[in-house]
Structure formats: structure tokens, C-alpha cells
Design a protein around this motif. Sequence first.
Motif, PDB file in Angstrom:
ATOM      1  N   UNK A 191      38.265  84.858  66.999  1.00  0.00           N
ATOM      2  CA  UNK A 191      39.679  84.628  66.691  1.00  0.00           C
ATOM      3  C   UNK A 191      40.087  83.187  67.005  1.00  0.00           C
ATOM      4  N   UNK A 192      39.583  82.691  68.154  1.00  0.00           N
ATOM      5  CA  UNK A 192      39.896  81.313  68.539  1.00  0.00           C
ATOM      6  C   UNK A 192      39.327  80.326  67.526  1.00  0.00           C
ATOM      7  N   UNK A 193      38.093  80.560  67.088  1.00  0.00           N
ATOM      8  CA  UNK A 193      37.465  79.670  66.111  1.00  0.00           C
ATOM      9  C   UNK A 193      38.237  79.696  64.791  1.00  0.00           C
ATOM     10  N   UNK A 194      38.667  80.872  64.385  1.00  0.00           N
ATOM     11  CA  UNK A 194      39.430  80.991  63.145  1.00  0.00           C
ATOM     12  C   UNK A 194      40.761  80.248  63.242  1.00  0.00           C
ATOM     13  N   UNK A 195      41.425  80.364  64.391  1.00  0.00           N
ATOM     14  CA  UNK A 195      42.703  79.675  64.587  1.00  0.00           C
ATOM     15  C   UNK A 195      42.514  78.158  64.564  1.00  0.00           C
ATOM     16  N   UNK A 196      41.409  77.672  65.114  1.00  0.00           N
ATOM     17  CA  UNK A 196      41.129  76.233  65.113  1.00  0.00           C
ATOM     18  C   UNK A 196      40.899  75.721  63.681  1.00  0.00           C
ATOM     19  N   UNK A 197      40.176  76.495  62.884  1.00  0.00           N
ATOM     20  CA  UNK A 197      39.921  76.094  61.494  1.00  0.00           C
ATOM     21  C   UNK A 197      41.205  76.077  60.677  1.00  0.00           C
ATOM     22  N   UNK A 198      42.111  77.039  60.929  1.00  0.00           N
ATOM     23  CA  UNK A 198      43.382  77.068  60.201  1.00  0.00           C
ATOM     24  C   UNK A 198      44.239  75.848  60.524  1.00  0.00           C
ATOM     25  N   UNK A 199      44.217  75.450  61.804  1.00  0.00           N
ATOM     26  CA  UNK A 199      44.963  74.246  62.186  1.00  0.00           C
ATOM     27  C   UNK A 199      44.380  73.017  61.492  1.00  0.00           C
ATOM     28  N   UNK A 200      43.062  72.938  61.473  1.00  0.00           N
ATOM     29  CA  UNK A 200      42.412  71.791  60.839  1.00  0.00           C
ATOM     30  C   UNK A 200      42.724  71.745  59.341  1.00  0.00           C
ATOM     31  N   UNK A 201      42.701  72.913  58.681  1.00  0.00           N
ATOM     32  CA  UNK A 201      43.001  72.965  57.247  1.00  0.00           C
ATOM     33  C   UNK A 201      44.449  72.561  56.976  1.00  0.00           C
ATOM     34  N   UNK A 202      45.376  73.016  57.842  1.00  0.00           N
ATOM     35  CA  UNK A 202      46.788  72.669  57.659  1.00  0.00           C
ATOM     36  C   UNK A 202      47.012  71.172  57.859  1.00  0.00           C
ATOM     37  N   UNK A 203      46.311  70.579  58.819  1.00  0.00           N
ATOM     38  CA  UNK A 203      46.438  69.136  59.048  1.00  0.00           C
ATOM     39  C   UNK A 203      45.895  68.337  57.854  1.00  0.00           C
ATOM     40  N   UNK A 204      44.768  68.787  57.295  1.00  0.00           N
ATOM     41  CA  UNK A 204      44.190  68.119  56.128  1.00  0.00           C
ATOM     42  C   UNK A 204      45.141  68.195  54.932  1.00  0.00           C
ATOM     43  N   UNK A 205      45.767  69.365  54.747  1.00  0.00           N
ATOM     44  CA  UNK A 205      46.704  69.535  53.641  1.00  0.00           C
ATOM     45  C   UNK A 205      47.922  68.627  53.812  1.00  0.00           C
ATOM     46  N   UNK A 206      48.385  68.485  55.051  1.00  0.00           N
ATOM     47  CA  UNK A 206      49.520  67.602  55.332  1.00  0.00           C
ATOM     48  C   UNK A 206      49.177  66.154  55.015  1.00  0.00           C
ATOM     49  N   UNK A 207      47.989  65.721  55.402  1.00  0.00           N
ATOM     50  CA  UNK A 207      47.568  64.342  55.125  1.00  0.00           C
ATOM     51  C   UNK A 207      47.472  64.090  53.626  1.00  0.00           C
ATOM     52  N   UNK A 208      46.994  65.088  52.887  1.00  0.00           N
ATOM     53  CA  UNK A 208      46.879  64.942  51.442  1.00  0.00           C
ATOM     54  C   UNK A 208      48.259  64.790  50.803  1.00  0.00           C
ATOM     55  N   UNK A 209      49.232  65.604  51.273  1.00  0.00           N
ATOM     56  CA  UNK A 209      50.575  65.517  50.721  1.00  0.00           C
ATOM     57  C   UNK A 209      51.238  64.187  51.087  1.00  0.00           C
ATOM     58  N   UNK A 210      51.004  63.710  52.311  1.00  0.00           N
ATOM     59  CA  UNK A 210      51.566  62.426  52.713  1.00  0.00           C
ATOM     60  C   UNK A 210      50.971  61.288  51.887  1.00  0.00           C
ATOM     61  N   UNK A 211      49.673  61.407  51.561  1.00  0.00           N
ATOM     62  CA  UNK A 211      49.040  60.390  50.719  1.00  0.00           C
ATOM     63  C   UNK A 211      49.641  60.412  49.317  1.00  0.00           C
ATOM     64  N   UNK A 212      49.903  61.601  48.793  1.00  0.00           N
ATOM     65  CA  UNK A 212      50.525  61.715  47.477  1.00  0.00           C
ATOM     66  C   UNK A 212      51.955  61.173  47.498  1.00  0.00           C
ATOM     67  N   UNK A 213      52.616  61.320  48.659  1.00  0.00           N
ATOM     68  CA  UNK A 213      53.982  60.805  48.772  1.00  0.00           C
ATOM     69  C   UNK A 213      54.009  59.289  48.574  1.00  0.00           C
ATOM     70  N   UNK A 214      53.003  58.599  49.093  1.00  0.00           N
ATOM     71  CA  UNK A 214      52.933  57.152  48.919  1.00  0.00           C
ATOM     72  C   UNK A 214      52.653  56.781  47.455  1.00  0.00           C
TER      73      UNK A 214
END
Length: 208
Positions: free
Chosen positions: A152-175
Motif C-alpha cells: 500500500x505504501x509503495x502504491x501511494x508513493x507511485x501515485x504521488x510521483x505520477x501526480x507530480x509528473x502530470x503537474x509538471x507537464x501541465x505547467x510546461x504546457x502553460x508556458x
Amino acid sequence: MHTSLRVIAPIIIFLVSVYAFYYLSTHSPHSERREVKASLPPVSAVSAQYQRISLPIYSRGLVEPTNEILLVSEVRGLVTKLSRNFVTGGTVRKGEQLVVIDTGQFELELTQAEAKLLAAKRALEFAELEYEEASSDIVPGLKPPIDYKKRQLKEAQLKVKAAQTHMKMLESQSKKRIIRAPYDGRVRAVNIGVGQSISPGTQIGYLY
């Protein structure tokens, strides 16, 4: 008689010819000889001096730029603003804002991505607490739940990492919503206008 004429006639013709030649040579008009003096044209001389001069050269032809780029949209949205210099023949400066694209749906996607990232972080904190509790509550003879909590802990860590990657992608598109001039140059052609809906790959214009 005929024989005498044949002999005398050539002699008479010869004598007449000699007399005629003598008369013409002695009584011909004499031409006066005059000396011809050559007249030289007037000449002026100046001292040569080194100097730079520019000579206009008129020609016809097609001028082609050495470097030329095609500006292409990387996001989908509505063109809301164009620079007043972003016109055919206009001059632009490096970094100048040329086009502004209103993505509309992008702002909603960015807000949803932020919410998912916060939820993933909270789930990770909860999984970390459960993992710590499972590590301390080991009962002899029973299968410890620590393996399950670890997954469960490993799954939660991967979800956080995926959400952070998605945020960076959207911020890059914003520029990428704002298209700027990559260098000082001039505009050869503009292919869009304010109010036009564009998508990734739309040709914005040419710079050289």
C-alpha cells in the motif's frame, strides 16, 4: 603599198605615244607641298588621392533569407492576442511575446491535477502511518500484515510521483500558451488571426 603602211603605222603610233607622254609630263600642274602641323588636345592633370566611394548598383532578383523558422503551436486553444509587430514584414525582438493562446480547458485540468496531487500526498501520509503501526504490531504465530501495508505504501508513493509528473507537464504546457520570438528577425508570413481556434501542429507563421 599595203606593206609600207603595215611598217609605218606602228612607228607613227609609237612616236605619237612618246610625244603625248612627254607633253603630259612637262605640262602637268605641280601640287604644292604643305606641312601639316598636328594640333594636340588640351590636357589637364590632377594628383590621384585614395578615398572610399559608394557606387549604387541596381539589379533585380529574389532575396532569400539564410535562416528561416516555422512557428508551430504545441497546445490547443483560442488565439486571444497577437503582437502588433507580428505582421508580414514586421520586425520582432528576441523574447518578444508574439501570440497568446487561451486554452480554456487547461485551467480546469491544472486545478484538477493540483487536487489529485494533494489527495495522493494525504494517501501517502496515511499509508506511512499504517506501515509504521503494522511494523510494531507483530503477533507471534500470526501472519504479519506488514507485507500488505508495504505494498500500500509503495502504491501511494507511485501515485504521488505520477501526480507530480502530470503537474509538471501541465505547467510546461502553460508556458507554451505564449509563443515568443526565438531571435531578432523579421516576419515573412502570418497564418493565424485573433479569435481563431488552433491545435497542436498548427502553423503560426514564418520568421527569418
